[in-house]
Design a protein around this motif. Structure first.
Motif, PDB file in Angstrom:
ATOM      1  N   TYR A   3       0.905  -1.256   0.021  1.00 55.31           N
ATOM      2  CA  TYR A   3       0.076   0.010  -0.235  1.00 55.31           C
ATOM      3  C   TYR A   3       0.979   1.284   0.019  1.00 55.31           C
ATOM      4  CZ  TYR A   3      -3.473  -3.354   1.077  1.00 55.31           C
ATOM      5  OH  TYR A   3      -4.250  -4.616   1.343  1.00 55.31           O
ATOM      6  N   LYS A   4       2.034   1.308   0.676  1.00 57.48           N
ATOM      7  CA  LYS A   4       2.869   2.352   0.679  1.00 57.48           C
ATOM      8  C   LYS A   4       3.345   2.821  -0.758  1.00 57.48           C
ATOM      9  CE  LYS A   4       6.941   4.240   3.217  1.00 57.48           C
ATOM     10  NZ  LYS A   4       7.997   3.776   3.835  1.00 57.48           N
ATOM     11  N   ASP A   5       3.952   1.933  -1.403  1.00 55.92           N
ATOM     12  CA  ASP A   5       4.323   2.192  -2.682  1.00 55.92           C
ATOM     13  C   ASP A   5       2.964   2.467  -3.337  1.00 55.92           C
ATOM     14  OD1 ASP A   5       6.944   1.625  -2.093  1.00 55.92           O
ATOM     15  OD2 ASP A   5       7.035  -0.338  -2.911  1.00 55.92           O
ATOM     16  N   ALA A   6       2.019   1.710  -3.487  1.00 52.99           N
ATOM     17  CA  ALA A   6       0.761   2.055  -4.313  1.00 52.99           C
ATOM     18  C   ALA A   6       0.499   3.758  -4.098  1.00 52.99           C
ATOM     19  CB  ALA A   6      -0.290   1.260  -3.898  1.00 52.99           C
ATOM     20  N   ILE A   7       0.276   3.915  -2.638  1.00 54.29           N
ATOM     21  CA  ILE A   7      -0.018   5.641  -2.627  1.00 54.29           C
ATOM     22  C   ILE A   7       1.055   6.346  -3.053  1.00 54.29           C
ATOM     23  CG2 ILE A   7      -0.281   7.154  -0.729  1.00 54.29           C
ATOM     24  CD1 ILE A   7      -0.827   5.088   1.232  1.00 54.29           C
ATOM     25  N   ALA A   8       2.327   6.125  -3.194  1.00 56.09           N
ATOM     26  CA  ALA A   8       3.462   6.926  -3.659  1.00 56.09           C
ATOM     27  C   ALA A   8       3.022   7.264  -5.395  1.00 56.09           C
ATOM     28  CB  ALA A   8       4.708   6.628  -3.398  1.00 56.09           C
ATOM     29  N   THR A   9       2.781   5.916  -5.785  1.00 57.95           N
ATOM     30  CA  THR A   9       2.527   5.698  -7.287  1.00 57.95           C
ATOM     31  C   THR A   9       1.640   6.682  -7.747  1.00 57.95           C
ATOM     32  OG1 THR A   9       3.875   3.715  -7.652  1.00 57.95           O
ATOM     33  CG2 THR A   9       2.382   4.154  -9.318  1.00 57.95           C
ATOM     34  N   PHE A  10       0.331   6.305  -7.031  1.00 52.81           N
ATOM     35  CA  PHE A  10      -0.852   7.187  -7.351  1.00 52.81           C
ATOM     36  C   PHE A  10      -0.879   8.587  -7.423  1.00 52.81           C
ATOM     37  CE2 PHE A  10      -3.296   3.192  -6.250  1.00 52.81           C
ATOM     38  CZ  PHE A  10      -3.640   2.738  -7.475  1.00 52.81           C
ATOM     39  N   ARG A  11      -0.246   9.185  -6.216  1.00 55.64           N
ATOM     40  CA  ARG A  11      -0.078  10.524  -5.987  1.00 55.64           C
ATOM     41  C   ARG A  11       0.938  10.966  -7.035  1.00 55.64           C
ATOM     42  NH1 ARG A  11      -2.695  14.267  -4.710  1.00 55.64           N
ATOM     43  NH2 ARG A  11      -3.344  13.362  -2.784  1.00 55.64           N
ATOM     44  N   GLY A  12       1.991  10.268  -7.733  1.00 57.29           N
ATOM     45  CA  GLY A  12       2.771  10.655  -8.691  1.00 57.29           C
ATOM     46  C   GLY A  12       1.996  10.884  -9.970  1.00 57.29           C
ATOM     47  N   PHE A  13       1.187   9.726 -10.197  1.00 58.38           N
ATOM     48  CA  PHE A  13       0.470   9.719 -11.390  1.00 58.38           C
ATOM     49  C   PHE A  13      -0.524  10.970 -11.492  1.00 58.38           C
ATOM     50  CE2 PHE A  13      -4.024   8.336 -12.884  1.00 58.38           C
ATOM     51  CZ  PHE A  13      -3.665   8.319 -14.149  1.00 58.38           C
ATOM     52  N   VAL A  14      -1.239  11.311 -10.317  1.00 58.26           N
ATOM     53  CA  VAL A  14      -2.508  12.411 -10.189  1.00 58.26           C
ATOM     54  C   VAL A  14      -1.593  13.809 -10.582  1.00 58.26           C
ATOM     55  CG1 VAL A  14      -4.025  13.547  -9.064  1.00 58.26           C
ATOM     56  CG2 VAL A  14      -4.087  11.032  -9.135  1.00 58.26           C
ATOM     57  N   SER A  15      -0.361  13.850  -9.964  1.00 59.68           N
ATOM     58  CA  SER A  15       0.442  15.142 -10.006  1.00 59.68           C
ATOM     59  C   SER A  15       0.883  15.232 -11.549  1.00 59.68           C
ATOM     60  CB  SER A  15       1.497  15.107  -9.038  1.00 59.68           C
ATOM     61  OG  SER A  15       1.081  14.843  -7.501  1.00 59.68           O
ATOM     62  N   ALA A  16       1.179  14.309 -12.048  1.00 61.96           N
ATOM     63  CA  ALA A  16       1.863  14.424 -13.608  1.00 61.96           C
ATOM     64  C   ALA A  16       0.804  14.413 -14.488  1.00 61.96           C
ATOM     65  CB  ALA A  16       2.912  13.242 -13.833  1.00 61.96           C
ATOM     66  N   ALA A  17      -0.385  13.849 -14.357  1.00 59.97           N
ATOM     67  CA  ALA A  17      -1.334  13.806 -15.324  1.00 59.97           C
ATOM     68  C   ALA A  17      -2.719  14.150 -14.671  1.00 59.97           C
ATOM     69  CB  ALA A  17      -1.652  12.500 -16.029  1.00 59.97           C
ATOM     70  N   PRO A  18      -3.129  15.285 -14.167  1.00 69.27           N
ATOM     71  CA  PRO A  18      -4.264  15.576 -13.368  1.00 69.27           C
ATOM     72  C   PRO A  18      -5.586  15.504 -14.442  1.00 69.27           C
ATOM     73  CG  PRO A  18      -3.135  17.441 -13.751  1.00 69.27           C
ATOM     74  CD  PRO A  18      -2.049  16.348 -14.089  1.00 69.27           C
ATOM     75  N   ASP A  19      -5.301  15.785 -15.557  1.00 66.73           N
ATOM     76  CA  ASP A  19      -6.395  15.481 -16.644  1.00 66.73           C
ATOM     77  C   ASP A  19      -6.538  14.426 -17.278  1.00 66.73           C
ATOM     78  OD1 ASP A  19      -3.851  15.681 -17.952  1.00 66.73           O
ATOM     79  OD2 ASP A  19      -4.567  17.130 -19.616  1.00 66.73           O
TER      80      ASP A  19
END
Length: 263
Positions: free
Chosen positions: A195-211
């Motif tokens: 879960y820890k890595d998953a949270i970091a991956t999802f956050r990075g994804f939303v930050s890089a591609a919010p649209d």
């Protein structure tokens, strides 16, 4: 000339001479020695001329026979040449047919080679891709690597999928697949219960591609990961962010339903 033939040709003249001899003395007196001699000479001349004609005819017949024999030999040679020509034509026709078959086979092989080369070139050339509402191009190896990683995810082999997606992001950092690959990597990590890595991956994804089309889903998945770690406070803030940024999304509707349970 045979005696019989000579007698046959001389018979008329002899008969004429015999008639002269048989004449009555009164009639015989009409002919003197000169006339008899003339008759004999005339007879000899006629016989000689007959012999000459026969000799000439025999020579002409011999010449015609030789010419006929020569003509027969020429015809035989011509017939042999004709048969040889037919055989040569048949041989050449056979060579032409074999040559035509060889050319056709060579053309077929050449076509196969061209088609094979074109196929390889097409595989190496960038190919159009439409994914998650985005259009871009990707080369064959890039596309294959992404599809192999997704195959592991579809088979619920989360370890294989996570490793493949991480390798893909490292190898193709500028790929059009990057945003989708990062999103699915977060899902693979969630499936691993990492879960820890998953949270970091999802956050990075939303930050890089919010649209991005899947940005709302990423926030929902991130909130779920936070809830799994018992960090309900952070999970609520993530859901509130989701509802605020993407209020009309299906993920926001699910977040609203989830909020009351996060106390």
């Amino acid at each position: 000339m045979s005696a019989r033939s000579l007698m046959r040709h001389a018979a008329p003249a002899l008969l004429a001479l015999a008639a002269l001899v048989a004449m009555t003395p009164a009639r015989a007196g009409l002919f003197d020695d000169d006339e008899a001699r003339k008759a004999i000479l005339d007879l000899r001349t006629r016989l000689t001329q007959g012999d000459e004609q026969r000799v000439a005819m025999a020579a002409q017949l011999k010449q015609l026979t030789e010419q006929l024999q020569q003509l027969q030999r020429s015809l035989l040679d011509l017939n042999n040449q004709q048969e040889q020509t037919k055989a040569e034509v048949a041989r050449l026709r056979g060579q032409d047919e074999q040559l035509a078959r060889d050319v056709a086979e060579m053309q077929r092989k050449q076509k196969d080679i061209v088609v094979g080369v074109e196929d390889r070139i097409r595989k190496l050339e960038p190919q159009p891709v439409s994914l998650d509402g985005r259009d871009f191009t990707a080369d064959a190896d890039e596309k294959r690597a992404y599809e192999d990683a997704m195959a592991g995810l579809r088979n619920a082999d989360f370890d294989k999928a996570a490793a493949a997606l991480q390798a893909f992001l490292k190898r193709y950092p500028a790929s059009g697949y990057v945003d989708s690959a990062r999103y699915w990597l977060g899902n693979a990590q969630y499936g691993q219960r990492n879960y820890k890595d998953a949270i970091a991956t999802f956050r990075g994804f939303v930050s890089a591609a919010p649209d991005h089309l899947r940005a709302p889903e990423a926030l929902l998945a991130m909130a779920n990961s936070q809830a799994e770690t018992k960090d309900t406070k952070t999970a609520r803030r993530t859901l509130e962010e989701l509802i605020k940024l993407y209020p009309k999304s299906e993920a926001a509707a699910a977040g609203r339903e989830r909020l009351p349970s996060l106390k």
